[in-house]
Motif scaffolding. Structure first.
Motif, PDB file in Angstrom:
ATOM      1  N   GLU A 116     -41.590  40.980 -69.439  1.00  0.00           N
ATOM      2  CA  GLU A 116     -42.139  41.904 -70.448  1.00  0.00           C
ATOM      3  C   GLU A 116     -41.098  42.967 -70.804  1.00  0.00           C
ATOM      4  N   MET A 117     -40.364  43.407 -69.793  1.00  0.00           N
ATOM      5  CA  MET A 117     -39.293  44.378 -70.070  1.00  0.00           C
ATOM      6  C   MET A 117     -38.199  43.760 -70.948  1.00  0.00           C
ATOM      7  N   LEU A 118     -38.036  42.444 -70.824  1.00  0.00           N
ATOM      8  CA  LEU A 118     -37.052  41.741 -71.665  1.00  0.00           C
ATOM      9  C   LEU A 118     -37.609  41.477 -73.064  1.00  0.00           C
ATOM     10  N   GLU A 119     -38.759  42.080 -73.360  1.00  0.00           N
ATOM     11  CA  GLU A 119     -39.371  42.032 -74.697  1.00  0.00           C
ATOM     12  C   GLU A 119     -40.041  40.713 -75.037  1.00  0.00           C
ATOM     13  N   PHE A 120     -40.367  39.921 -74.023  1.00  0.00           N
ATOM     14  CA  PHE A 120     -41.149  38.711 -74.295  1.00  0.00           C
ATOM     15  C   PHE A 120     -42.635  39.071 -74.296  1.00  0.00           C
ATOM     16  N   ASP A 121     -43.372  38.330 -75.104  1.00  0.00           N
ATOM     17  CA  ASP A 121     -44.819  38.501 -75.159  1.00  0.00           C
ATOM     18  C   ASP A 121     -45.409  37.488 -74.154  1.00  0.00           C
ATOM     19  N   VAL A 122     -45.600  37.941 -72.918  1.00  0.00           N
ATOM     20  CA  VAL A 122     -46.010  37.012 -71.854  1.00  0.00           C
ATOM     21  C   VAL A 122     -47.495  36.693 -72.005  1.00  0.00           C
ATOM     22  N   LYS A 123     -47.773  35.464 -72.371  1.00  0.00           N
ATOM     23  CA  LYS A 123     -49.139  35.053 -72.693  1.00  0.00           C
ATOM     24  C   LYS A 123     -49.889  34.545 -71.479  1.00  0.00           C
ATOM     25  N   GLU A 124     -49.144  33.987 -70.538  1.00  0.00           N
ATOM     26  CA  GLU A 124     -49.829  33.303 -69.438  1.00  0.00           C
ATOM     27  C   GLU A 124     -48.860  33.205 -68.265  1.00  0.00           C
ATOM     28  N   VAL A 125     -49.379  33.436 -67.079  1.00  0.00           N
ATOM     29  CA  VAL A 125     -48.590  33.200 -65.862  1.00  0.00           C
ATOM     30  C   VAL A 125     -49.454  32.320 -64.959  1.00  0.00           C
ATOM     31  N   SER A 126     -48.998  31.106 -64.725  1.00  0.00           N
ATOM     32  CA  SER A 126     -49.765  30.190 -63.878  1.00  0.00           C
ATOM     33  C   SER A 126     -48.990  29.888 -62.604  1.00  0.00           C
ATOM     34  N   VAL A 127     -49.721  29.767 -61.534  1.00  0.00           N
ATOM     35  CA  VAL A 127     -49.102  29.357 -60.262  1.00  0.00           C
ATOM     36  C   VAL A 127     -49.877  28.145 -59.765  1.00  0.00           C
ATOM     37  N   ILE A 128     -49.205  27.007 -59.735  1.00  0.00           N
ATOM     38  CA  ILE A 128     -49.848  25.775 -59.274  1.00  0.00           C
ATOM     39  C   ILE A 128     -49.494  25.619 -57.789  1.00  0.00           C
ATOM     40  N   THR A 129     -50.511  25.522 -56.988  1.00  0.00           N
ATOM     41  CA  THR A 129     -50.275  25.540 -55.533  1.00  0.00           C
ATOM     42  C   THR A 129     -50.532  24.164 -54.902  1.00  0.00           C
ATOM     43  N   GLY A 130     -50.163  24.056 -53.637  1.00  0.00           N
ATOM     44  CA  GLY A 130     -50.525  22.872 -52.844  1.00  0.00           C
ATOM     45  C   GLY A 130     -49.722  21.626 -53.142  1.00  0.00           C
ATOM     46  N   MET A 131     -48.518  21.795 -53.686  1.00  0.00           N
ATOM     47  CA  MET A 131     -47.703  20.627 -54.044  1.00  0.00           C
ATOM     48  C   MET A 131     -47.265  19.837 -52.807  1.00  0.00           C
ATOM     49  N   ARG A 132     -47.307  20.493 -51.665  1.00  0.00           N
ATOM     50  CA  ARG A 132     -46.881  19.785 -50.445  1.00  0.00           C
ATOM     51  C   ARG A 132     -47.918  18.741 -50.022  1.00  0.00           C
ATOM     52  N   ASN A 133     -49.153  18.931 -50.470  1.00  0.00           N
ATOM     53  CA  ASN A 133     -50.217  17.992 -50.089  1.00  0.00           C
ATOM     54  C   ASN A 133     -50.366  16.865 -51.112  1.00  0.00           C
ATOM     55  N   GLU A 134     -50.148  17.196 -52.377  1.00  0.00           N
ATOM     56  CA  GLU A 134     -50.361  16.211 -53.443  1.00  0.00           C
ATOM     57  C   GLU A 134     -49.431  16.534 -54.602  1.00  0.00           C
ATOM     58  N   PRO A 135     -48.570  15.599 -55.009  1.00  0.00           N
ATOM     59  CA  PRO A 135     -47.691  15.909 -56.144  1.00  0.00           C
ATOM     60  C   PRO A 135     -48.500  16.132 -57.427  1.00  0.00           C
ATOM     61  N   ALA A 136     -47.902  16.874 -58.347  1.00  0.00           N
ATOM     62  CA  ALA A 136     -48.620  17.287 -59.565  1.00  0.00           C
ATOM     63  C   ALA A 136     -49.233  16.098 -60.310  1.00  0.00           C
ATOM     64  N   HIS A 137     -48.498  14.989 -60.420  1.00  0.00           N
ATOM     65  CA  HIS A 137     -48.998  13.878 -61.247  1.00  0.00           C
ATOM     66  C   HIS A 137     -50.229  13.202 -60.642  1.00  0.00           C
ATOM     67  N   GLU A 138     -50.507  13.478 -59.364  1.00  0.00           N
ATOM     68  CA  GLU A 138     -51.706  12.886 -58.744  1.00  0.00           C
ATOM     69  C   GLU A 138     -52.906  13.832 -58.785  1.00  0.00           C
ATOM     70  N   ARG A 139     -52.687  15.027 -59.285  1.00  0.00           N
ATOM     71  CA  ARG A 139     -53.753  16.034 -59.286  1.00  0.00           C
ATOM     72  C   ARG A 139     -54.612  15.907 -60.544  1.00  0.00           C
ATOM     73  N   LYS A 140     -55.781  15.361 -60.384  1.00  0.00           N
ATOM     74  CA  LYS A 140     -56.676  15.126 -61.526  1.00  0.00           C
ATOM     75  C   LYS A 140     -57.073  16.445 -62.212  1.00  0.00           C
ATOM     76  N   ASP A 141     -57.148  17.535 -61.428  1.00  0.00           N
ATOM     77  CA  ASP A 141     -57.603  18.812 -61.982  1.00  0.00           C
ATOM     78  C   ASP A 141     -56.583  19.449 -62.925  1.00  0.00           C
ATOM     79  N   LEU A 142     -55.306  19.028 -62.829  1.00  0.00           N
ATOM     80  CA  LEU A 142     -54.265  19.736 -63.586  1.00  0.00           C
ATOM     81  C   LEU A 142     -54.140  19.288 -65.040  1.00  0.00           C
ATOM     82  N   ASP A 143     -54.393  18.016 -65.268  1.00  0.00           N
ATOM     83  CA  ASP A 143     -54.150  17.432 -66.582  1.00  0.00           C
ATOM     84  C   ASP A 143     -54.723  18.278 -67.737  1.00  0.00           C
TER      85      ASP A 143
END
Ligand SMILES: Cc1cc2nc3c(=O)[nH]c(=O)nc-3n(C[C@H](O)[C@H](O)[C@H](O)COP(=O)(O)O)c2cc1C
Length: 201
Positions: A148-175
């Protein structure tokens, strides 16, 4: 609307790439023009701190692939910056990229770019092995503040967790959730453009 995805991971087919591409997919379905940039394929050197970008109008003096990203950022309406969490922070690739933004946010170098950068929307998307989403929250909040200090309009900050248990492409909830981030970027851009037209007519 032009959206660029920046994949600040050493893996071309890793979790970060999958996540950023899903957001781009959602935006593309709404008519956006999207491009993905893989930092694993780019040669982006660290900032030398030479302040060469403050002298004259030639921008950053390092002649590497960051020059392509400066051009892509200037053309883009929105940026999706994805990074894995490494040692509780953004990846080294993401940090080097962030430091190199110094050349284009400096008002002494280019007030024109700064003005345009202020209108650029930014989505920050992190992913981590640990399932605890609050683990690095202080750092995530701080990083949002920096962009924000760099003058970007930050619309969204997401943190996807638990990648050690299941890679992103196998996570049905993420799609759908990630595609929704991309599509809302486009709808917001359209609403904003429409409102601006009404105001100026
Ligand atoms: C060097 C290194 C450091 C990491 N540090 C963390 C960490 O501090 N916390 C965490 O939750 N995950 C950590 N991870 C796991 C990554 O964030 C996770 O595997 C991520 O999904 C990798 O994304 P990629 O597939 O795009 O590389 C680390 C992984 C590596 C290789």
């Amino acid at each position: 609307m032009k959206i660029i995805g920046l994949i600040a991971s050493p893996h071309k087919e890793g979790n970060t790439a999958w996540i950023v591409n899903k957001i781009l997919e959602g935006a593309k379905e709404q008519g956006a023009e999207t491009t993905a940039w893989y930092f694993s394929e780019l040669d982006i050197k660290p900032c030398r701190g030479c302040l060469g970008c403050h002298k004259g109008d030639r921008g950053c003096v390092i002649n590497d692939d960051m020059q392509k990203l400066y051009a892509a950022i200037e053309q883009a309406d929105a940026i999706v910056l994805g990074s894995p969490i490494y040692m509780g922070q953004m990846s080294g690739q993401a940090k080097i990229f962030t430091d190199r933004l110094f050349a284009v946010i400096s008002p002494r170098f280019s007030p024109h770019f700064k003005e345009k950068a202020a209108k650029k929307k930014l989505v920050l998307v992190f992913n981590q092995g640990n399932p605890d989403s609050s683990m690095f929250q202080t750092y995530i909040d701080y990083t949002k503040h920096i962009f924000e200090m760099l003058e970007f309009d930050v619309k969204e900050v997401s943190v996807i967790t638990g990648m050690r248990n299941e890679p992103a492409h196998e996570r049905k909830d993420l799609d759908n959730a990630l595609k929704a981030v991309g599509s809302s970027l486009v709808s917001e851009f359209r609403n904003h453009s429409r409102n601006n037209k009404v105001e100026s007519s």
